[in-house]
Motif scaffolding. Sequence first.
Motif, short mmCIF file in Angstrom:
data_model
loop_
_atom_site.label_atom_id
_atom_site.label_comp_id
_atom_site.label_asym_id
_atom_site.label_seq_id
_atom_site.Cartn_x
_atom_site.Cartn_y
_atom_site.Cartn_z
N UNK A 6 38.67 48.58 61.38
CA UNK A 6 38.01 49.86 61.63
C UNK A 6 37.71 50.02 63.11
N UNK A 7 37.85 51.25 63.59
CA UNK A 7 37.64 51.56 65.00
C UNK A 7 36.38 52.41 65.18
N UNK A 8 35.93 52.49 66.42
CA UNK A 8 34.78 53.34 66.75
C UNK A 8 35.09 54.80 66.41
N UNK A 9 36.30 55.22 66.67
CA UNK A 9 36.69 56.59 66.36
C UNK A 9 36.59 56.86 64.86
N UNK A 10 36.98 55.90 64.05
CA UNK A 10 36.88 56.07 62.59
C UNK A 10 35.42 56.15 62.15
N UNK A 11 34.57 55.35 62.75
CA UNK A 11 33.14 55.43 62.41
C UNK A 11 32.58 56.78 62.85
N UNK A 12 32.96 57.24 64.04
CA UNK A 12 32.49 58.54 64.51
C UNK A 12 32.92 59.65 63.56
N UNK A 13 34.16 59.61 63.07
CA UNK A 13 34.65 60.62 62.14
C UNK A 13 33.92 60.51 60.80
N UNK A 14 33.72 59.27 60.34
CA UNK A 14 32.99 59.06 59.08
C UNK A 14 31.57 59.62 59.18
N UNK A 15 30.96 59.46 60.34
CA UNK A 15 29.57 59.89 60.56
C UNK A 15 28.67 59.34 59.45
N UNK A 16 28.62 58.02 59.32
CA UNK A 16 27.88 57.43 58.21
C UNK A 16 26.38 57.75 58.28
#
Length: 138
Positions: free
Chosen positions: A38-48
């Motif tokens: 998982x990347x930072x960009x994926x976490x940003x998109x997920x917006x958990x």
Amino acid sequence: MIRPLQPTDHASLLQVQRRAYHVEAALLDAIDFPPLRETLEEIDVEAPTGFVFLVGDTLAGAVTVDDLTITRLVVDPAYFRQGIARSLLQHLFEHSHAKHVMTGARNRPALVLYARFGFTEVQRVFRDEIELVFLTRM
């Protein structure tokens, strides 16, 4: 201190998540463990959404939830066995009706923790050569 997860926490969350998931990958004998990609960009998109546990200004752990499912519970290995995961789950259940979670079948510490909170196994499946356990809390 426990507080809501904020977008400014994403980089620290990723660092803690990587350290924690390296430990889980070893427990599962997983050579290619998907959460480690998982990347930072994926976490940003997920917006958990969820909560973080801070020790001073350091993010030591986090729990995230999507609808009724816990999507991650991570603790920095430097803070293992200090009750952080338990505290995060307690806090989560005071603010959420989350009742589903998935973990590796060979992740005994996670299975024991979830059982203490009333989770029971409902299904096992293999994904990417990893046996996963789906748990539900009534």
